[in-house]
Design an enzyme around this catalytic site. Structure first.
Site, PDB file in Angstrom:
ATOM      1  N   TYR A  55      13.662  -1.186   4.595  1.00 32.41           N
ATOM      2  CA  TYR A  55      13.226  -2.472   4.021  1.00 32.41           C
ATOM      3  C   TYR A  55      14.390  -3.391   3.672  1.00 32.41           C
ATOM      4  O   TYR A  55      14.179  -4.439   3.048  1.00 32.41           O
ATOM      5  CB  TYR A  55      12.442  -2.253   2.715  1.00 32.41           C
ATOM      6  CG  TYR A  55      11.397  -1.169   2.748  1.00 32.41           C
ATOM      7  CD1 TYR A  55      10.284  -1.263   3.584  1.00 32.41           C
ATOM      8  CD2 TYR A  55      11.514  -0.060   1.918  1.00 32.41           C
ATOM      9  CE1 TYR A  55       9.331  -0.264   3.586  1.00 32.41           C
ATOM     10  CE2 TYR A  55      10.555   0.938   1.923  1.00 32.41           C
ATOM     11  CZ  TYR A  55       9.464   0.829   2.763  1.00 32.41           C
ATOM     12  OH  TYR A  55       8.530   1.808   2.768  1.00 32.41           O
ATOM     13  N   CYS A 103      24.141   9.282  12.123  1.00 29.30           N
ATOM     14  CA  CYS A 103      24.676   8.568  13.288  1.00 29.30           C
ATOM     15  C   CYS A 103      23.866   7.324  13.622  1.00 29.30           C
ATOM     16  O   CYS A 103      23.234   7.251  14.686  1.00 29.30           O
ATOM     17  CB  CYS A 103      24.730   9.506  14.473  1.00 29.30           C
ATOM     18  SG  CYS A 103      25.793  10.887  14.112  1.00 29.30           S
TER      19      CYS A 103
HETATM   20  N1  LLP Z   1      -2.449   2.285  -4.819  1.00 26.64           N
HETATM   21  C1  LLP Z   1      -2.462   2.188  -3.476  1.00 26.64           C
HETATM   22  C2  LLP Z   1      -3.748   2.146  -2.765  1.00 26.64           C
HETATM   23  C3  LLP Z   1      -1.248   2.095  -2.763  1.00 26.64           C
HETATM   24  O1  LLP Z   1      -1.272   1.984  -1.445  1.00 26.64           O
HETATM   25  C4  LLP Z   1      -0.023   2.123  -3.475  1.00 26.64           C
HETATM   26  C5  LLP Z   1       1.266   2.039  -2.766  1.00 26.64           C
HETATM   27  C6  LLP Z   1      -0.064   2.261  -4.874  1.00 26.64           C
HETATM   28  C7  LLP Z   1      -1.300   2.322  -5.514  1.00 26.64           C
HETATM   29  C8  LLP Z   1       1.163   2.309  -5.727  1.00 26.64           C
HETATM   30  O2  LLP Z   1       1.907   1.156  -5.648  1.00 26.64           O
HETATM   31  P1  LLP Z   1       3.189   0.951  -6.598  1.00 26.64           P
HETATM   32  O3  LLP Z   1       2.700   0.829  -8.010  1.00 26.64           O
HETATM   33  O4  LLP Z   1       4.061   2.140  -6.421  1.00 26.64           O
HETATM   34  O5  LLP Z   1       3.813  -0.271  -6.082  1.00 26.64           O
HETATM   35  N2  LLP Z   1       7.502   2.925   0.410  1.00 26.64           N
HETATM   36  C9  LLP Z   1       7.453   1.589  -0.119  1.00 26.64           C
HETATM   37  C10 LLP Z   1       6.246   1.369  -1.011  1.00 26.64           C
HETATM   38  C11 LLP Z   1       4.928   1.699  -0.346  1.00 26.64           C
HETATM   39  C12 LLP Z   1       3.742   1.517  -1.274  1.00 26.64           C
HETATM   40  C13 LLP Z   1       2.515   2.054  -0.681  1.00 26.64           C
HETATM   41  N3  LLP Z   1       1.358   1.978  -1.506  1.00 26.64           N
HETATM   42  C14 LLP Z   1       8.764   1.286  -0.836  1.00 26.64           C
HETATM   43  O6  LLP Z   1       9.648   2.147  -0.857  1.00 26.64           O
HETATM   44  O7  LLP Z   1       8.955   0.195  -1.354  1.00 26.64           O
END
Ligand code: LLP
Length: 420
Positions: free
Chosen positions: A319, A344
């Site tokens: 990202y 790598c």
């Molecule tokens: N609920 C649902 C349906 C979701 O899809 C997500 C996150 C959450 C709750 C929690 O969201 P949060 O509060 O953590 O923002 N890998 C990415 C983030 C992907 C989020 C996916 N869904 C990153 O590293 O920024």
């Protein structure tokens, strides 16, 4: 730096523990989490919601950090879980989280996963499509159980966050277009063994502005009124997660203002509220500890080569995310570095031209704000074993996940007999 991770006498500490002693004991790369910070974050969320209602469940989004030690800490605080796979359900149950506080989201649930969730008796399944609604009804009937479901709607609101983590626009794969929702709820009324009791929404992650939430929640409230008129008994609204945190200079949403908005927009419906925060509970509670492998002079560049790489923390490569790097020992003259990992790929770069106190091979650093979407997204790329995870509480610290070994990786490969 946070309340729990800060310098004392020029040494970076987490709670009452010098991070260097954790790295020395368990090796690097190593994730390390502050139990106290996780608790503070959870309590802040709960306090804010409690200021407007008592009728809510905080279902921590397990995907952000599913280590069972972290889950068990949150379970003791009263958290439920938002899960997205049978695997996460296993982890939540292993941590002692009550099935009655577990909601199951996700766009592609298999029959096996749905069966497991129904047999476990979880609070609700958040449905993402008509075929899924039918599958849940069919499986529940076979199991002679009735299941509460929410339908996740896509409110077509731009969360104004990174394109790869926005979920609430028409063109995203998530949820049911809000315009099609009433018809699907009518269908739910006819299907056996399901109760469509709720509406769910989640518009994206790392949001730093309240406005998109307000727009999305207002659309949810309008929908609930329409659904009630057509005979659906809606008693719950799942407001999702997505509250952003500070990686560099972002100003996070004030949780009390969020709660007041929920009070104004959603509470007049008289519904039970579910929220699914992930990052805002664990993000700033974790660091990735790493050792400098070497310092290499390039053309007008100093490369600081760490033993942590993009396979350990994928966010910068995926990202373009910013994670500050801090030396565990402060001091030394400011020097410009490109901070890279050993994988790598040129993409295995944490920072370009970042100013750090001068470092040498063997020195230790902390890659900050790595508690959410860090360890859970790591991979074995370049046959690198998954890093271990440690947790700190006050003066105590211990392993929360053993580091993988190369043996763990190699032993599962097989050469089919016909190829040998
Ligand atoms: N609920 C649902 C349906 C979701 O899809 C997500 C996150 C959450 C709750 C929690 O969201 P949060 O509060 O953590 O923002 N890998 C990415 C983030 C992907 C989020 C996916 N869904 C990153 O590293 O920024």
């Amino acid at each position: 730096m946070t309340k729990t991770t800060a310098y004392k006498n020029s040494r970076l500490r987490m709670e009452d523990v010098e991070l260097a002693s954790v790295a020395e004991k368990f090796g690097t790369p190593l994730y390390c989490y502050s139990a106290g910070q996780i608790e503070q974050n959870f309590d802040a969320y709960r306090r804010a919601l409690k200021s407007v209602t008592d009728d809510f469940t905080i279902c921590y989004a397990t995907k952000a950090n599913s280590n069972i030690a972290v889950l068990s800490l949150l379970q003791k605080r009263g958290a439920g879980a938002d899960i997205v796979s049978g695997g996460e359900l296993r982890r939540a149950l292993a941590a002692g989280i009550s099935p009655r506080k577990i909601v199951y989201s996700g766009v592609g649930k298999s029959d096996e996963e749905i069966t497991f969730a129904i047999k476990t008796g979880i609070m609700q399944i958040n449905v993402e499509s008509e075929p899924e609604l039918e599958a849940i009804s069919r499986i529940a009937k076979k199991l002679k159980k009735t299941v509460d479901v929410s339908i996740r709607i896509n409110p077509n609101v731009d969360a104004k966050t990174h394109a790869k983590i926005t979920t609430g626009k028409k063109e995203n794969k998530f949820g049911i277009d809000i315009e099609f929702a009433p018809a699907l709820y009518k269908r739910a009324l006819k299907l056996p063994n399901i109760n469509a009791v709720g509406v769910a929404v989640h518009i994206g992650s790392q949001l730093t502005s309240l406005a998109p939430y307000k727009r999305a929640y207002a659309r949810v409230a309008d929908l609930v009124r329409i659904l009630r008129k057509q005979g659906n008994n809606i008693t719950r609204v799942d407001l999702g997660g997505g509250i952003g945190i500070t990686y560099r200079n972002e100003t996070p949403i004030d949780l009390y203002l969020y709660a007041l908005m929920v009070r104004d927009v959603i509470l007049p419906l008289g519904v039970h509220i579910v929220v699914e925060p992930g990052r805002s509970i664990v993000g700033d509670a974790g660091v990735l500890l790493s050792r400098v492998v070497s310092v290499k002079k390039g053309h007008n560049k100093n490369f600081l080569i760490l033993d942590a790489a993009m396979n350990d923390l994928m966010r910068p490569a995926l990202y373009g995310a910013y994670h500050a790097v801090l030396p565990l020992n402060k001091g030394g003259k400011p020097t410009l570095y490109d901070i890279v990992g050993p994988v790598c790929e040129t993409g295995d770069t944490l920072h370009i031209d970042e100013k750090l106190p001068q470092l040498k091979a063997g020195d230790l650093v902390a890659i900050m704000t790595a508690g959410a979407y860090g360890a859970v997204m790591s991979s074995n790329y370049n046959t690198r074993p998954l890093a271990g995870e440690a947790i700190v509480q006050g003066k105590k610290f211990g392993l929360a996940r053993k580091p993988q070994t190369v043996d763990d990786l190699v032993k599962n490969d097989v050469i089919p007999g016909w190829l040998a």
